[in-house]
Design a protein around this motif. Structure first.
Motif, short mmCIF file in Angstrom:
data_model
loop_
_atom_site.label_atom_id
_atom_site.label_comp_id
_atom_site.label_asym_id
_atom_site.label_seq_id
_atom_site.Cartn_x
_atom_site.Cartn_y
_atom_site.Cartn_z
N SER A 1 0.84 -1.21 0.00
CA SER A 1 0.00 0.00 0.00
C SER A 1 0.87 1.25 0.00
O SER A 1 2.06 1.20 0.32
N ALA A 2 0.24 2.37 -0.34
CA ALA A 2 0.96 3.65 -0.30
C ALA A 2 1.47 3.92 1.10
O ALA A 2 2.54 4.49 1.29
N GLU A 3 0.68 3.48 2.08
CA GLU A 3 1.10 3.68 3.48
C GLU A 3 2.37 2.87 3.77
O GLU A 3 3.29 3.35 4.44
N ASP A 4 2.42 1.64 3.26
CA ASP A 4 3.65 0.84 3.42
C ASP A 4 4.85 1.60 2.84
O ASP A 4 5.91 1.66 3.45
N VAL A 5 4.66 2.14 1.63
CA VAL A 5 5.75 2.84 0.97
C VAL A 5 6.19 4.04 1.81
O VAL A 5 7.38 4.30 1.98
N ARG A 6 5.19 4.75 2.37
CA ARG A 6 5.50 5.90 3.22
C ARG A 6 6.34 5.44 4.43
O ARG A 6 7.31 6.10 4.80
N GLN A 7 5.96 4.32 5.01
CA GLN A 7 6.71 3.81 6.16
C GLN A 7 8.15 3.43 5.75
O GLN A 7 9.10 3.74 6.45
N PHE A 8 8.24 2.79 4.59
CA PHE A 8 9.58 2.38 4.13
C PHE A 8 10.47 3.60 3.85
O PHE A 8 11.69 3.52 3.98
N SER A 9 9.84 4.71 3.46
CA SER A 9 10.64 5.91 3.18
C SER A 9 11.48 6.31 4.38
O SER A 9 12.56 6.88 4.23
N LYS A 10 10.96 6.02 5.57
CA LYS A 10 11.68 6.42 6.79
C LYS A 10 12.99 5.67 6.95
O LYS A 10 13.89 6.15 7.62
N THR A 11 13.06 4.49 6.39
CA THR A 11 14.30 3.72 6.54
C THR A 11 15.09 3.70 5.25
O THR A 11 15.94 2.84 5.04
N MET A 12 14.79 4.65 4.37
CA MET A 12 15.43 4.64 3.06
C MET A 12 16.94 4.86 3.20
O MET A 12 17.37 5.85 3.76
N PRO A 13 17.73 3.93 2.71
CA PRO A 13 19.18 4.12 2.79
C PRO A 13 19.64 5.21 1.84
O PRO A 13 18.91 5.56 0.91
N PRO A 14 20.84 5.75 2.04
CA PRO A 14 21.33 6.74 1.08
C PRO A 14 21.55 6.08 -0.28
O PRO A 14 21.83 4.89 -0.34
#
Lengths: 437, 592
Positions: free
Chosen positions: A413-426
């Motif tokens: 879901s878009a919400e999952d993607v939003r959550q994953f953004s927080k742990t986005m590596p450089p």
């Protein structure tokens, strides 16, 4: 006439003996250099563009940020004052020269399996084969009271095996010499389980060897924004459909017919596995192929052409199909088969079917780059899409990929993607993390 | 402070420079390669989709030479005053790592063997009197058999897709019947015909000609070359010429050589390094190194080197020779000197054919190197006797992909409205239902067509600009007209509803405002006579034996084929003789 000859012979013998001693020192340094690669020391202790092994790689842990240390032979900033016994203790038991316990980011639970002669070679290499660099790594950023080290000692007492036991348990697992060598490398120096095995709530790996049960290498918790997949024989999410040759090629070049390296594993291949001999890589692959699936319920993946047929008829009604055709299909193709070893297949790729979509989402958001490897000098890049696609669009395309061509993973879901953004590596290309060409 | 010393310094990081750098580092030499433009890495600048931004790419000339820093002046005839070429149009030299090898299309030919000995061949067949007054027709001094191993090697580096005709004396496939024997097949199978190419193939065949798939350095499937460098397969996206291929499928130094070269500790690449001159000793027979300007800091640096390789673009090589004093400048009046002599181009016209609206050619699809050609009117493959001209043209449908802005600018072509619904209809009709057919012809050398230093204009570094004196000559105009006249019946057989056949007209001067081709040649040519060539058969300067000049500058005539394959083979040929002979005993490889 005879005397000079005799003297010459005598001198010659002396020189030969000395040369032989130098040769054997050299051989030990080289053996240590090889073991350091097999142990992947560089992945954590070397920063791209900085002197080798001078430390400074950061690790974001739940309790704060820690930095890898300088392990060059500098006496003040590195490990120049370590005796061989202290060096062995640090590697195999996680005990620092001053008696404090190392953070278990240092995989001493695996290194516990290193034989005495390998410890000796590593010690000689880090003394004689590495250039001393007088720099200190940045200070760890762990707030008090979590920064207190003594509780780690209890942790170590509770979970770390003694070297004696560890060596015996790995050495006793297999009689087949190829499997035994593979087990030694994977469970010992290569410390694959540090990332690829699940950990308990108390952070220790739930299994340390093949004989500890099917949780060993069954896939780990996210590290730096990447979710390590299972290295066991699950058909869909493990290495069940990877041949021994695929695994060898992957470890040697970062690319194979079945997939390409990304995320944290990139530096493991770059600093480590690409330097291993063919026979050791085959031993590793052979051993991994021997690990039965942890998840016994997976139906075998077979290619399903439904989506391909739809796309070939310009039917873009599936969720995410339009984005896939616009953004992905140029390289990964409408049939999802990619171009092996250049642009990886998405159809049947275990990473696409992991229950945790974190790695896949992060690749889409951030892109990924294969760095130049010795045996495969081309760096090949997938561009980043986080600034081109919305969270919803990323969710749609990732969902599309996860259920096309026979893949069967859950939607995102878009919400999952939003959550994953927080742990986005450089991104790979930020601060020259890998060398491109 | 001593100058930094290297075994070899190479000017220019395109195909010629990169091949020479690879060969010389393999031979154990320390090599510095200097590139005037910026670093360019396919995984960075070439990443999709930014790499295929047409506005940045073809329109704003992202990969091309910055003419505000340095350019050439141009005039048609010796009695005119030349003016600077201020806007890129007729030809598009590259700048930056990869050079023109990064922005080319990828048509990768070998050579027609008779083109290497065109003077001898014309005399044998038609007599010396057949050669018009003022035409400097010359042989290369090297044969196809000598170059064959190096053509083969280049194809294996470039990952060339094609269909062979003859391999080791045996007919193996449906390739070009006029092409010479090969020691090995192409590394990759030919690119697929686009629809437009396939109907040209049928029509040409029915007319009795001999169509073949263009040899393309666009990979028809994934490929790993002899250096371990990888290519992805072409998907006919149409962004070849003017772009760095995001699929890694168009061969370039950046994709096919530099990844391996950059790992060699003996190799150093310095971008943003504009070479001002080759430094010579007082005798002017030995180069001591080069002096370059860092275009960012504006600092000058001199490097000392035992061997200097000029591998810049054709006219930049000639310019460097002239400003450095290597060899004797050509004087058209006294007909003496060699540097600047035999400056040549190609005689190319592009015609357009419209098919019925039920037939879709989809001009947005394409690959720069793919297509179908006939060689029936190229080189010495036909009887020039009654026609009375030297040279020829391959004819082809090479659907390279028309990008949106180009399509909108081109619209319906010649004379159709530039706005309103008639414009839109013509644009749509042309984009969907038309195709291009090119006559890609040779261009001969003439006594009064040449390169020299401009007496007036200077670049930003204070050096005189190179001056081109060039126009079309009757021989080449008539050749072009003849070949274009042969296109018409083929186009009719393809079902043309409308044709716009384009040819040069008698007396028509060279016009710099329209793109023709970047295939400039000559000016520092190879040959067997130091009076009429600047370089010997190994591309070594006759005058300064530790300078080798690699590129299409070595071509005595402009050939009908695209030049890159020939440049690559000449680079490998020169490198082979440097490695096997020169390095053991530096000095002239041919006695003058």
């Amino acid at each position: 006439m005879k005397w000079p000859l005799f003297i010459a012979c005598f001198l010659g013998m002396g020189l030969t003996a000395e040369a032989a001693a130098q040769d054997s020192d050299k051989a030990i340094v080289e053996k240590g250099r090889y073991l350091a690669a097999a142990s992947d020391c560089g992945a954590c202790h070397s920063v791209h563009g900085q002197p080798e092994y001078s430390g400074g790689v950061s690790f974001s842990l739940p309790m704060g940020k820690i930095y890898s240390t300088n392990i060059t032979p500098d006496p003040d900033h590195g490990i120049g004052r370590y005796t061989e016994a202290q060096f062995g203790q640090a590697l195999r038991q996680g005990i620092r020269r001053d008696g404090a316990t190392l953070y278990p980011a240092m995989p001493f639970l695996s290194y516990a399996r290193l034989t005495d002669s390998d410890i000796h070679a590593l010690f000689v290499y880090f003394r004689d084969g590495v250039k001393a660099v007088p720099v200190s790594a940045p200070k760890n950023q762990i707030p008090w009271p979590l920064s207190i080290r003594w509780p780690l000692t209890f942790w170590r007492w509770a979970f770390a095996p003694t070297p004696h036991k560890a060596i015996a348990s790995t050495a006793g697992e297999f009689t087949d010499p190829l499997l035994a060598r593979g087990a030694y490398l994977v469970e010992g120096p290569a410390h694959c389980g540090a990332c690829h095995s699940p950990r308990a709530i108390t952070m220790q790996e739930k299994a340390l060897t093949a004989h500890d049960g099917s949780l060993y290498l069954a896939g780990g918790a996210p590290v730096d924004g990447w979710t390590p997949p299972s290295l066991r024989q699950e058909n869909r999410t493990g290495l069940g459909r990877w041949s021994e040759e695929d695994i060898v090629s992957f470890l040697r070049t970062g690319r194979s017919n079945t997939g390409s390296v990304f995320g944290s594993m990139t530096s493991a291949v770059l600093h480590g596995t690409q330097k291993l001999t063919d026979s050791d890589l085959h031993a590793i692959a052979h051993y991994l192929k021997s690990l039965p699936p942890a998840d016994q319920t997976q139906t075998p993946w077979t290619y399903d052409p439904t989506i391909t047929d739809q796309l070939h008829k310009a039917d873009l009604s599936s969720r995410g199909a339009r984005i896939y055709v616009d953004r992905c299909a140029a390289c990964h193709r409408t049939d999802g088969k990619g171009y092996p070893a250049v642009f990886p297949a998405l159809a049947g790729n275990p990473v696409m079917m992991q229950s945790d979509a974190m790695s896949l989402v992060h690749i889409v958001q951030n892109g990924a780059s294969l760095p130049a490897m010795t045996a495969a000098p081309s760096s090949i890049t997938m561009p980043a899409f986080s600034h081109k696609l919305t969270d919803q669009q990323i969710a749609d395309v990732v969902t599309f990929i996860r259920h096309a061509w026979g893949n069967n993973a859950a939607p995102v879901s878009a919400e999952d993607v939003r959550q994953f953004s927080k742990t986005m590596p450089p991104p790979d290309m930020a601060d020259d993390a890998v060398s491109l060409n | 402070m001593g100058r930094t010393h290297v075994d070899a310094v190479i000017v220019g990081a395109g195909w010629a420079g990169s091949i020479m750098a690879k060969e010389l580092t393999e031979a154990g030499l320390s090599v510095i390669m200097l590139e005037r433009g910026p670093e360019r890495m396919t995984p960075v600048e070439g990443a999709y989709p930014e790499s295929i931004d047409e506005l940045r790419g073809a329109v704003r000339k992202r990969l091309f030479q910055n003419l505000s820093q340095s350019t050439v002046t141009i005039r048609n005839t010796m009695d005119q005053t030349a003016l600077p070429y201020r806007q890129l149009a007729a030809f598009l030299p590259g700048e930056g790592v990869g050079g023109a090898g990064l922005h080319w299309s990828g048509v990768h030919f070998r050579v027609a063997p008779e083109d290497l000995r065109l003077r001898s061949s014309v005399i044998e067949r038609y007599g010396e009197k057949f050669i018009p007054e003022g035409m400097n027709l010359q042989d290369y001094g090297v044969t196809y058999a000598e170059l064959e191993p190096f053509f083969d090697k280049a194809e294996k580096v470039f990952g060339t897709s094609g269909e062979a005709y003859k391999v080791q004396g045996k007919i193996v496939g449906n390739g070009n019947v006029f092409s010479p024997d090969r020691s090995d097949n192409f590394p990759l199978q030919a690119m697929k015909d686009t629809f437009s190419a396939s109907i040209f193939r049928d029509a040409a065949k029915n007319a009795g000609y001999h169509p073949y798939a263009l040899p393309a350095a666009n990979a028809s499937r994934q490929y790993t070359n002899i250096y371990g460098c990888q290519m992805g397969p072409c998907n006919f996206c149409g962004y070849c010429s003017g772009y760095d291929c995001y699929l890694y499928s168009k061969a370039s130094p950046n994709v096919n050589i530099l990844p391996a070269l950059r790992q060699d500790p003996g190799f150093t690449l310095i971008p943003n390094a504009h070479v001002l001159r080759v430094d010579l000793d007082s005798t002017k027979t030995k180069a001591t190194g080069v002096t370059y300007l860092d275009t960012e800091t504006r600092e000058e640096t001199s490097l000392s080197a035992d061997l200097v390789i000029l591998g810049a673009f054709q006219f930049n090589n000639v310019h460097l020779m002239l400003v450095s004093g290597i060899g004797k400048p050509y004087d058209p009046v006294s007909n003496t000197g060699t540097v600047g002599r035999n400056f040549v181009y190609q005689t190319i016209t592009s015609s357009r054919v419209w098919l019925p609206s039920s037939t879709y050619t989809n001009q947005f699809v394409g690959a720069g190197g793919a297509g179908v050609a006939i060689d029936d009117f190229n080189s010495m493959n036909f009887d020039h006797g009654p026609l009375g001209f030297v040279g020829g043209s391959p004819v082809w449908v090479n659907q390279a992909g028309v990008k949106p802005i180009a399509a909108a600018i081109g619209a319906g072509g010649g004379g159709t409205p530039r706005w309103g619904s008639a414009y839109k209809n013509a644009l749509i009709n042309t984009y969907k239902h038309s195709l291009g057919i090119d006559a890609h012809g040779s261009n001969m050398a003439y006594r009064d067509v040449y390169l020299d230093l401009d007496p007036t204009w200077k670049d930003v570094y204070g050096q005189p600009l190179l001056r081109m004196t060039f126009t079309w000559k009757d021989n080449d105009i008539r050749m072009n007209q003849y070949v274009v006249s042969r296109i018409e019946p083929i186009a009719r057989a393809m079902g043309a509803t409308k044709m716009n056949l384009v040819h040069l007209n008698a007396g028509q001067p060279f016009d710099t405002r329209n793109y023709q081709t970047t295939h400039l040649g000559g000016g520092a040519i190879m040959g067997d006579n130091p009076q009429t060539s600047a370089l010997n058969r190994y591309l070594q300067s006759w005058d300064v034996s530790n300078v080798f000049v690699i590129g299409s500058n070595a071509f005595p005539q402009g050939m009908g084929y695209n030049p890159t394959g020939m440049v690559a083979a000449l680079a490998y040929w020169a490198a082979h003789h440097i490695r096997t002979t020169y390095l053991k005993s530096p000095g002239p490889l041919v006695k003058a």
